[in-house]
Design a protein around this motif. Structure first.
Motif, PDB file in Angstrom:
ATOM      1  N   LEU A 195       0.157   0.433  10.364  1.00  0.00           N
ATOM      2  CA  LEU A 195       1.348   1.425  10.000  1.00  0.00           C
ATOM      3  C   LEU A 195       0.834   2.977   9.943  1.00  0.00           C
ATOM      4  CD1 LEU A 195       3.012  -0.530   7.194  1.00  0.00           C
ATOM      5  CD2 LEU A 195       3.715  -0.411   9.745  1.00  0.00           C
ATOM      6  N   GLN A 196       1.557   3.798  10.474  1.00  0.00           N
ATOM      7  CA  GLN A 196       1.104   5.093  10.641  1.00  0.00           C
ATOM      8  C   GLN A 196       2.261   5.996   9.948  1.00  0.00           C
ATOM      9  OE1 GLN A 196      -1.815   6.133  12.084  1.00  0.00           O
ATOM     10  NE2 GLN A 196      -2.210   4.193  12.592  1.00  0.00           N
TER      11      GLN A 196
ATOM     12  N   VAL B 118       2.854   6.914   6.916  1.00  0.00           N
ATOM     13  CA  VAL B 118       3.099   6.162   5.767  1.00  0.00           C
ATOM     14  C   VAL B 118       3.429   7.241   4.569  1.00  0.00           C
ATOM     15  CG1 VAL B 118       2.574   4.449   3.956  1.00  0.00           C
ATOM     16  CG2 VAL B 118       2.050   4.003   6.114  1.00  0.00           C
TER      17      VAL B 118
ATOM     18  N   GLN C 195       1.442  11.373   4.679  1.00  0.00           N
ATOM     19  CA  GLN C 195       0.293  11.174   5.867  1.00  0.00           C
ATOM     20  C   GLN C 195      -0.649  10.172   5.861  1.00  0.00           C
ATOM     21  OE1 GLN C 195      -1.650  14.955   6.122  1.00  0.00           O
ATOM     22  NE2 GLN C 195       0.014  16.216   6.478  1.00  0.00           N
TER      23      GLN C 195
ATOM     24  N   THR D 207      -1.860   5.864   6.303  1.00  0.00           N
ATOM     25  CA  THR D 207      -1.928   4.828   7.229  1.00  0.00           C
ATOM     26  C   THR D 207      -2.042   3.449   6.398  1.00  0.00           C
ATOM     27  OG1 THR D 207      -4.544   4.878   7.477  1.00  0.00           O
ATOM     28  CG2 THR D 207      -2.834   6.086   9.108  1.00  0.00           C
TER      29      THR D 207
ATOM     30  N   SER E  51      -3.023  -0.985   6.592  1.00  0.00           N
ATOM     31  CA  SER E  51      -2.923  -2.211   7.275  1.00  0.00           C
ATOM     32  C   SER E  51      -3.158  -3.131   6.305  1.00  0.00           C
ATOM     33  CB  SER E  51      -4.645  -2.262   7.686  1.00  0.00           C
ATOM     34  OG  SER E  51      -5.144  -1.147   8.629  1.00  0.00           O
TER      35      SER E  51
ATOM     36  N   ASN F 160      -4.594   4.431   3.241  1.00  0.00           N
ATOM     37  CA  ASN F 160      -5.234   5.695   3.441  1.00  0.00           C
ATOM     38  C   ASN F 160      -4.101   6.872   2.886  1.00  0.00           C
ATOM     39  OD1 ASN F 160      -7.926   5.365   3.449  1.00  0.00           O
ATOM     40  ND2 ASN F 160      -7.817   5.577   5.764  1.00  0.00           N
TER      41      ASN F 160
ATOM     42  N   THR G 278      -8.129   6.345  -0.961  1.00  0.00           N
ATOM     43  CA  THR G 278      -8.373   5.262  -0.236  1.00  0.00           C
ATOM     44  C   THR G 278      -8.168   4.038  -1.178  1.00  0.00           C
ATOM     45  OG1 THR G 278      -9.624   6.302   1.464  1.00  0.00           O
ATOM     46  CG2 THR G 278      -9.868   3.722   1.362  1.00  0.00           C
TER      47      THR G 278
END
Length: 460
Positions: free
Chosen positions: A1-2, A4, A20, A22, A24, A37, A48
């Motif tokens: 996913l980008q 997010v 901004q 990402t 998984s 992230n 993170t």
């Protein structure tokens, strides 16, 4: 996913967002994986989060959560949050955390942190009456902490390693500690060293102490360190255990409160026990110092400096009705350039429930050797001595010019309260002099190479 974005809306407090990001996500049988992230809005580096867990249901899940906090200002995360008895007003720093979950329960957590600055405030009733003491700023707070749970013994353990913190001008460097907590029973603390000055000033400024206790703490203004500390603190009135403290003392300093002695450079050992059911503190302090100073401000204006002091002090404090503080020493051996001798004293300070007070001192000083030129150190000249005694001491100060004083002593018994009557106190002394130089009167020639015994009894 980008791309997010995570918007956080606490039930109490201000909202904040991570942008901004990402993400998984992977689920395979009983194995589940989440990696995120995302950047706290307004900060340059991403936070993170990694979560790996096994289990079909939350109450069966076992795994590890890892969170990496980049160097950033996290003040907005805590803005307006309800944290119980305190608020975090400012927090900037970095760190990371590992949280271990076993069968849906927290098993252990490890946190490593480096916080250049944090400002907190409290919400207690005492603090509400002391608004100027509400905010506390800590700097250079860093170290590692691990929290773990022993389910069989129902004990929580907090281990602190390589800790350091600065409060105002006090810096507590590189200490380690262990805290054991048995719910509803006992709190035990062990530490390699505690910075007494920093802790005392932090407690005094925090506003959490009752007014009288805070005033006394600031008056004593303790400094130095406690080493090899062992503290046992019962947290239930039904536990039936006293609070106990054992520690080595290094370079302890205490200022005078209500005519108690000023102390500097005390090294030794202290053991205290407090019974909350009767509000009674007892204990013992053993002194073994190579650079020790002492002053009894009600009776002497001068400070006594010693190159060696060895002895024991018994402590007894009752707070059941007002306050009674009794300090009773055994024979304390003292050596310096001015004197080789010993001292015994008993000091009793009482503060009654109606606010009145009383203070008494029994002091016996024996000297094997006193340099005659330094006799002034042991002639009472403090604010609470009688006028007659002051005149006698002025005569001795002028008359005894030089010589060797040996096998001599002084005795003081009585009140140390300012303005107390002369009948409430007495001072006696005897001085044996060899090779002395004495001026009995300016109208007479000085006596040289004199061997004599001088006795005083109050104004006689």
């Amino acid at each position: 996913l980008q791309g997010v974005a995570i918007n956080v809306h606490p039930s109490n407090g201000d909202s904040f967002s991570f942008v901004q990001g990402t993400a998984s996500v992977r689920n395979q049988g009983q194995n589940h994986y989440l990696h995120v992230n995302a950047t706290l809005e307004g900060n340059p580096e991403p936070l993170t989060v990694s979560f790996e867990v096994q289990g079909d249901r939350p109450d069966q899940a076992s795994g590890t959560l890892h969170v990496l906090f980049p160097k950033a200002d996290y003040s907005r995360v805590f803005a307006g949050q309800d944290l119980g008895t305190m608020d975090i007003l400012e927090l900037a720093g970095s760190g990371q955390a590992w949280i271990e979950v076993e069968e849906g329960q927290l098993n252990a957590a490890t946190v490593e942190f480096d916080i250049p600055g944090v400002t907190i405030s409290g919400k207690s009733e005492e603090q509400a009456r002391q608004p100027e003491s509400e905010q506390l700023g800590l700097t250079n707070l860093k170290g590692m902490a691990r929290l773990s749970h022993n389910s069989e013994e129902s004990v929580w353990e907090l281990a602190l390693a390589n800790m350091s913190v600065t409060y105002r001008s006090d810096s507590w460097q590189s200490f380690n500690a262990q805290v054991l907590f048995t719910p509803d029973q006992l709190l035990e603390i062990a530490a390699d060293h505690l910075d007494l000055g920093l802790l005392a000033r932090l407690a005094g400024d925090s506003g959490v102490l009752p007014d009288d206790a805070a005033a006394d703490l600031k008056g004593f203004n303790p400094d130095g360190s406690l080493q090899n500390v062992s503290l046992s603190l019962p947290i239930s009135k039904t536990a039936g255990r006293p609070l106990t403290l054992k520690a080595n003392v290094a370079n302890l300093q205490l200022e005078s409160v209500r005519n108690s002695p000023n102390l500097w450079g005390m090294d030794g050992f202290v053991e205290l026990e407090f019974d909350p059911s009767v509000q009674h503190l007892t204990g013992v302090a053993e002194v073994n110092s190579s650079d020790f100073s002492m002053n009894i401000p009600s009776t002497f204006t001068r400070v006594w400096d010693y190159s060696r002091v060895n002895g024991r002090l018994h402590i007894d404090v009752s707070m059941a009705n007002g306050q009674v503080v009794k300090l009773a020493s055994g024979r304390i051996v003292a050596e310096s350039d001015a004197i080789n001798g010993s001292v015994r004293f008993t000091s009793i300070t009482e503060r009654f429930a109606d606010g009145s007070r009383d203070a008494r001192l029994d002091l016996m000083v024996g000297a094997n050797r006193i340099e005659g030129s330094q006799k002034s150190l042991y002639l009472p000249d403090g604010p609470n001595i009688s006028d007659n005694l002051r005149n006698t001491m002025k005569f001795l100060e002028r008359a005894l010019i030089d010589g060797q004083v040996y096998n001599s002593g002084i005795l003081y018994r009585g009140s140390t309260v300012s303005g107390s009557e002369a009948m409430s106190k007495t001072f006696q002394s005897f001085w044996q002099l060899s090779d002395g130089q004495i001026n009995f009167s300016d109208d007479w020639p000085n006596l040289e190479a004199l061997t004599a015994t001088v006795q005083t009894d109050d104004d006689k």
